[in-house]
Design a protein around this motif. Structure first.
Motif, short mmCIF file in Angstrom:
data_model
loop_
_atom_site.label_atom_id
_atom_site.label_comp_id
_atom_site.label_asym_id
_atom_site.label_seq_id
_atom_site.Cartn_x
_atom_site.Cartn_y
_atom_site.Cartn_z
N GLU A 236 13.65 1.80 -8.85
CA GLU A 236 13.62 0.86 -7.74
C GLU A 236 12.76 1.38 -6.60
OE1 GLU A 236 17.73 0.31 -6.84
OE2 GLU A 236 17.99 -1.28 -8.34
N ALA A 237 12.80 2.69 -6.36
CA ALA A 237 11.98 3.27 -5.29
C ALA A 237 10.49 3.14 -5.62
CB ALA A 237 12.35 4.74 -5.09
N ARG A 238 10.13 3.29 -6.89
CA ARG A 238 8.72 3.13 -7.30
C ARG A 238 8.29 1.68 -7.17
NH1 ARG A 238 10.39 6.83 -11.51
NH2 ARG A 238 9.50 8.89 -11.18
N HIS A 239 9.19 0.74 -7.57
CA HIS A 239 8.88 -0.67 -7.44
C HIS A 239 8.67 -1.05 -5.98
CE1 HIS A 239 9.09 -1.84 -11.51
NE2 HIS A 239 10.39 -1.71 -11.67
N SER A 240 9.48 -0.51 -5.10
CA SER A 240 9.36 -0.79 -3.67
C SER A 240 8.03 -0.27 -3.14
CB SER A 240 10.51 -0.13 -2.90
OG SER A 240 11.75 -0.70 -3.26
N ALA A 241 7.60 0.88 -3.63
CA ALA A 241 6.32 1.44 -3.21
C ALA A 241 5.17 0.52 -3.61
CB ALA A 241 6.12 2.83 -3.81
N VAL A 242 5.21 0.01 -4.83
CA VAL A 242 4.17 -0.92 -5.30
C VAL A 242 4.17 -2.18 -4.44
CG1 VAL A 242 3.43 -2.38 -7.21
CG2 VAL A 242 4.20 -0.05 -7.66
N ARG A 243 5.37 -2.71 -4.17
CA ARG A 243 5.48 -3.93 -3.36
C ARG A 243 4.87 -3.74 -1.96
NH1 ARG A 243 8.68 -4.96 0.61
NH2 ARG A 243 10.06 -3.19 0.15
N VAL A 244 5.20 -2.64 -1.30
CA VAL A 244 4.70 -2.40 0.05
C VAL A 244 3.18 -2.21 0.04
CG1 VAL A 244 4.68 -0.73 1.95
CG2 VAL A 244 6.85 -1.49 0.97
N CYS A 245 2.68 -1.42 -0.88
CA CYS A 245 1.24 -1.16 -0.95
C CYS A 245 0.45 -2.46 -1.20
CB CYS A 245 0.92 -0.15 -2.04
SG CYS A 245 1.48 1.52 -1.69
N ARG A 246 1.01 -3.29 -2.08
CA ARG A 246 0.28 -4.51 -2.47
C ARG A 246 0.48 -5.66 -1.48
NH1 ARG A 246 1.19 -5.48 -8.38
NH2 ARG A 246 -0.60 -4.08 -8.52
N GLU A 247 1.71 -5.91 -1.07
CA GLU A 247 2.01 -7.10 -0.28
C GLU A 247 1.97 -6.88 1.22
OE1 GLU A 247 5.72 -8.66 -1.63
OE2 GLU A 247 5.13 -8.67 -3.75
N VAL A 248 2.31 -5.69 1.68
CA VAL A 248 2.34 -5.43 3.12
C VAL A 248 1.06 -4.74 3.58
CG1 VAL A 248 3.60 -4.33 5.00
CG2 VAL A 248 4.86 -5.26 3.05
N LEU A 249 0.73 -3.64 2.95
CA LEU A 249 -0.44 -2.87 3.38
C LEU A 249 -1.75 -3.45 2.83
CD1 LEU A 249 0.98 0.75 2.83
CD2 LEU A 249 0.98 -0.61 4.93
N LYS A 250 -1.65 -4.26 1.78
CA LYS A 250 -2.85 -4.82 1.15
C LYS A 250 -3.80 -3.71 0.69
CE LYS A 250 -1.36 -8.90 2.47
NZ LYS A 250 -0.70 -9.82 1.51
N ARG A 251 -3.20 -2.65 0.15
CA ARG A 251 -3.98 -1.49 -0.29
C ARG A 251 -3.59 -1.13 -1.71
NH1 ARG A 251 -5.88 2.10 3.64
NH2 ARG A 251 -6.51 3.33 1.82
N ASP A 252 -4.21 -1.80 -2.67
CA ASP A 252 -3.94 -1.49 -4.07
C ASP A 252 -4.36 -0.08 -4.43
OD1 ASP A 252 -2.91 -3.98 -4.36
OD2 ASP A 252 -4.40 -4.72 -5.78
N ASP A 253 -5.29 0.47 -3.66
CA ASP A 253 -5.76 1.82 -3.96
C ASP A 253 -4.69 2.88 -3.67
OD1 ASP A 253 -6.29 0.97 -1.21
OD2 ASP A 253 -7.04 3.02 -0.93
N LEU A 254 -3.63 2.49 -2.94
CA LEU A 254 -2.54 3.42 -2.65
C LEU A 254 -1.46 3.41 -3.73
CD1 LEU A 254 -2.01 2.95 1.20
CD2 LEU A 254 -3.28 4.74 0.01
N ILE A 255 -1.56 2.49 -4.68
CA ILE A 255 -0.55 2.41 -5.73
C ILE A 255 -0.73 3.57 -6.71
CG2 ILE A 255 0.28 1.06 -7.70
CD1 ILE A 255 -0.54 -1.46 -6.18
N ALA A 256 0.35 4.31 -6.95
CA ALA A 256 0.34 5.44 -7.89
C ALA A 256 1.65 5.43 -8.67
CB ALA A 256 0.17 6.76 -7.14
N PRO A 257 1.60 5.73 -9.97
CA PRO A 257 2.80 5.67 -10.81
C PRO A 257 3.99 6.48 -10.28
CG PRO A 257 0.85 5.94 -12.17
CD PRO A 257 0.41 6.12 -10.75
N SER A 258 3.70 7.64 -9.69
CA SER A 258 4.78 8.53 -9.26
C SER A 258 5.18 8.32 -7.80
CB SER A 258 4.37 9.98 -9.46
OG SER A 258 3.21 10.28 -8.69
N ARG A 259 4.47 7.45 -7.08
CA ARG A 259 4.73 7.28 -5.65
C ARG A 259 5.97 6.40 -5.44
NH1 ARG A 259 -0.49 6.46 -2.99
NH2 ARG A 259 -0.40 8.75 -2.98
N ALA A 260 6.92 6.89 -4.66
CA ALA A 260 8.16 6.17 -4.40
C ALA A 260 8.33 5.95 -2.90
CB ALA A 260 9.35 6.95 -4.95
N LEU A 261 8.94 4.83 -2.55
CA LEU A 261 9.21 4.54 -1.15
C LEU A 261 10.57 5.10 -0.78
CD1 LEU A 261 8.32 3.05 1.45
CD2 LEU A 261 9.61 1.07 0.62
#
Length: 298
Positions: A236-261
């Motif tokens: 869930e923490a990884r999914h939240s990280a993807v959501r924030v990077c994509r929908e809030v920050l608009k930075r797909d380049d910040l998406i990483a498999p191991s990155r968690a919010l």
């Protein structure tokens, strides 16, 4: 007398809930396997000679990694649901069934849980990078049998089921009346459970009380759910990280498999309006703390 009647009613309700929730879960497994896994695997086999990364499709290996042991889970729950139906209305029979199931087929969940986070990461990566795969999954999600549920949500059910067993079994245990039953130490009860080899009738014939059988089942389930809690939390923490990077920050380049919010919130910065002014200007920023990154967003 009224108190005893209330306990009996609650016990009947809890036993009925165990069967009802099992049948609902079996429907979810049937949906995962029949609506998603089989068609996607057949598609992957048809296009095995093509480069999936270039065509936007999916490989057989990726489908297998994505769904893991879903077919095996479906098969063992078909059998469990049938046994629970046969023992419907009898707390002792349901307790014996769950105890023997927890001592046997439940062990297959250990591997499933340990691989679950990887499976969801595979799915997220495929949905992100493979346009044809993403479209195919969405078409399948819109099938009536899928009830418009996202594939991710359906897959999460496979690790959430075990904690739900614990809640229902504790509710049954709370309302089981005091029983005579055989006097078994924890070690003796565990040995008898192993010797039963999946035969619930053996536990009942030995005189094991309903409460003892429920405690055995809960103990076995707890051994796996401790790993479930950790796996689901990390996912869930990884999914939240993807959501924030994509929908809030608009930075797909910040998406990483191991990155968690880890945490998100608001910060207010105060600065002087000018060097000669005593008034402060407040500026609000959103803060996102990831496992390896801190981001301030205007």
């Amino acid at each position: 007398m009224q108190h005893a009647e209330a306990d009996r009613t609650q016990l009947e309700h809890a036993c009925a809930e165990l069967l009802k929730s099992e049948e609902t879960y079996l429907e979810i497994l049937e949906c995962i396997v029949g609506i998603f896994q089989k068609p996607l695997r057949a598609w992957a086999e048809e296009e095995a000679s093509q480069n999936a990364a270039k065509t936007g499709g999916v490989t057989v290996a990726e489908v297998d990694a994505l769904f893991g042991s879903a077919t095996t889970l479906r098969d063992i729950h078909v059998e469990l649901a049938e046994k629970l139906r046969l023992g419907a209305g009898d707390p002792a029979s349901l307790a014996a069934t769950m105890a023997t199931w927890a001592a046997g087929p439940l062990r297959l969940y250990a591997a499933h849980v340990s691989c679950f986070a990887v499976s969801l990461e595979v799915l997220n990566k495929l949905l992100e990078k493979r346009a044809r795969f993403r479209a195919a999954v969405r078409v399948l999600e819109l099938q009536p049998a899928a009830r418009n549920q996202r594939l991710q949500a359906l897959l999460v059910n496979t690790v959430q089921r075990l904690p739900r067993y614990s809640l229902t079994l504790r509710e049954i245990l709370k309302n089981v009346p005091q029983e005579e039953g055989g006097a078994f130490s924890a070690g003796e009860a565990s040995e008898l459970l192993t010797a039963a080899r999946g035969d619930a009738a053996t536990l009942i014939a030995a005189g094991m009380s309903t409460s003892t059988m429920l405690h055995l089942a809960l103990s076995k389930i707890h051994g796996v759910t401790s790993r479930v809690d950790s796996s689901v939390g990390d996912t869930e923490a990884r999914h939240s990280a993807v959501r924030v990077c994509r929908e809030v920050l608009k930075r797909d380049d910040l998406i990483a498999p191991s990155r968690a919010l880890l945490k998100e919130g608001a910060l207010t910065f105060l600065r002087r309006k000018s060097a000669s002014s005593d008034k402060n200007i407040a500026a609000k920023r959103e803060l996102f703390l990831f496992s390896d990154l801190l981001v301030l967003h205007a």
